[in-house]
Design a protein around this motif. Sequence first.
Motif, PDB file in Angstrom:
ATOM      1  N   ASN A  63      58.063 -22.148   3.529  1.00  0.00           N
ATOM      2  CA  ASN A  63      58.442 -22.484   4.898  1.00  0.00           C
ATOM      3  C   ASN A  63      59.221 -21.309   5.474  1.00  0.00           C
ATOM      4  O   ASN A  63      60.447 -21.356   5.578  1.00  0.00           O
ATOM      5  CB  ASN A  63      59.285 -23.774   4.896  1.00  0.00           C
ATOM      6  N   PRO A  64      58.529 -20.215   5.839  1.00  0.00           N
ATOM      7  CA  PRO A  64      59.244 -18.998   6.238  1.00  0.00           C
ATOM      8  C   PRO A  64      59.915 -19.127   7.592  1.00  0.00           C
ATOM      9  O   PRO A  64      59.441 -19.838   8.475  1.00  0.00           O
ATOM     10  CB  PRO A  64      58.149 -17.942   6.266  1.00  0.00           C
ATOM     11  N   LYS A  65      61.032 -18.406   7.742  1.00  0.00           N
ATOM     12  CA  LYS A  65      61.761 -18.400   9.013  1.00  0.00           C
ATOM     13  C   LYS A  65      61.082 -17.473  10.015  1.00  0.00           C
ATOM     14  O   LYS A  65      61.186 -17.655  11.211  1.00  0.00           O
ATOM     15  CB  LYS A  65      63.210 -17.932   8.785  1.00  0.00           C
ATOM     16  N   TYR A  66      60.427 -16.417   9.517  1.00  0.00           N
ATOM     17  CA  TYR A  66      59.714 -15.472  10.382  1.00  0.00           C
ATOM     18  C   TYR A  66      58.546 -14.910   9.590  1.00  0.00           C
ATOM     19  O   TYR A  66      58.579 -14.900   8.358  1.00  0.00           O
ATOM     20  CB  TYR A  66      60.641 -14.343  10.848  1.00  0.00           C
ATOM     21  N   PRO A  67      57.498 -14.433  10.246  1.00  0.00           N
ATOM     22  CA  PRO A  67      56.358 -13.864   9.500  1.00  0.00           C
ATOM     23  C   PRO A  67      56.742 -12.548   8.844  1.00  0.00           C
ATOM     24  O   PRO A  67      57.509 -11.766   9.407  1.00  0.00           O
ATOM     25  CB  PRO A  67      55.294 -13.660  10.584  1.00  0.00           C
ATOM     26  N   LYS A  68      56.241 -12.316   7.648  1.00  0.00           N
ATOM     27  CA  LYS A  68      56.568 -11.087   6.929  1.00  0.00           C
ATOM     28  C   LYS A  68      55.935  -9.875   7.605  1.00  0.00           C
ATOM     29  O   LYS A  68      56.478  -8.783   7.568  1.00  0.00           O
ATOM     30  CB  LYS A  68      56.075 -11.169   5.487  1.00  0.00           C
ATOM     31  N   MET A  69      54.769 -10.061   8.213  1.00  0.00           N
ATOM     32  CA  MET A  69      54.077  -8.959   8.866  1.00  0.00           C
ATOM     33  C   MET A  69      53.685  -9.410  10.268  1.00  0.00           C
ATOM     34  O   MET A  69      53.230 -10.549  10.434  1.00  0.00           O
ATOM     35  CB  MET A  69      52.838  -8.604   8.062  1.00  0.00           C
ATOM     36  N   ALA A  70      53.864  -8.536  11.243  1.00  0.00           N
ATOM     37  CA  ALA A  70      53.509  -8.884  12.613  1.00  0.00           C
ATOM     38  C   ALA A  70      52.001  -9.062  12.716  1.00  0.00           C
ATOM     39  O   ALA A  70      51.230  -8.276  12.169  1.00  0.00           O
ATOM     40  CB  ALA A  70      53.993  -7.813  13.569  1.00  0.00           C
ATOM     41  N   ARG A  71      51.566 -10.097  13.390  1.00  0.00           N
ATOM     42  CA  ARG A  71      50.142 -10.392  13.486  1.00  0.00           C
ATOM     43  C   ARG A  71      49.449  -9.525  14.534  1.00  0.00           C
ATOM     44  O   ARG A  71      48.291  -9.211  14.404  1.00  0.00           O
ATOM     45  CB  ARG A  71      49.934 -11.874  13.827  1.00  0.00           C
TER      46      ARG A  71
END
Length: 103
Positions: A63-71
Amino acid sequence: KTRARMAKGQKKGTEKGATKASKVKAAKAAAAVVKKGAHLKAKRKIRTSARFYRPKTLALPRNPKYPKMARDTESAHRAKFDQYKIIKYPLATESAMKKIEEN
């Protein structure tokens, strides 16, 4: 009163004496157990295998707080190589040099 007692299933005469005696007996038994200590001789579980397996626990999904890599590919940190990018460590082999000279 007597019919009501009979309807409920109670006896006429010795109901109080009998219940009080049984309650006293039960209380004495409980006191003896408390004094002695319950669960003094717990049986050990018989192990049937020599290998210990760690018990499976709850594995929650990520349940990540933000994406690890920008889409989006247009963002500044995702544009890996464009016409203005300077090659810091160029490949200087003969075949690479030949490709550079040809193009």
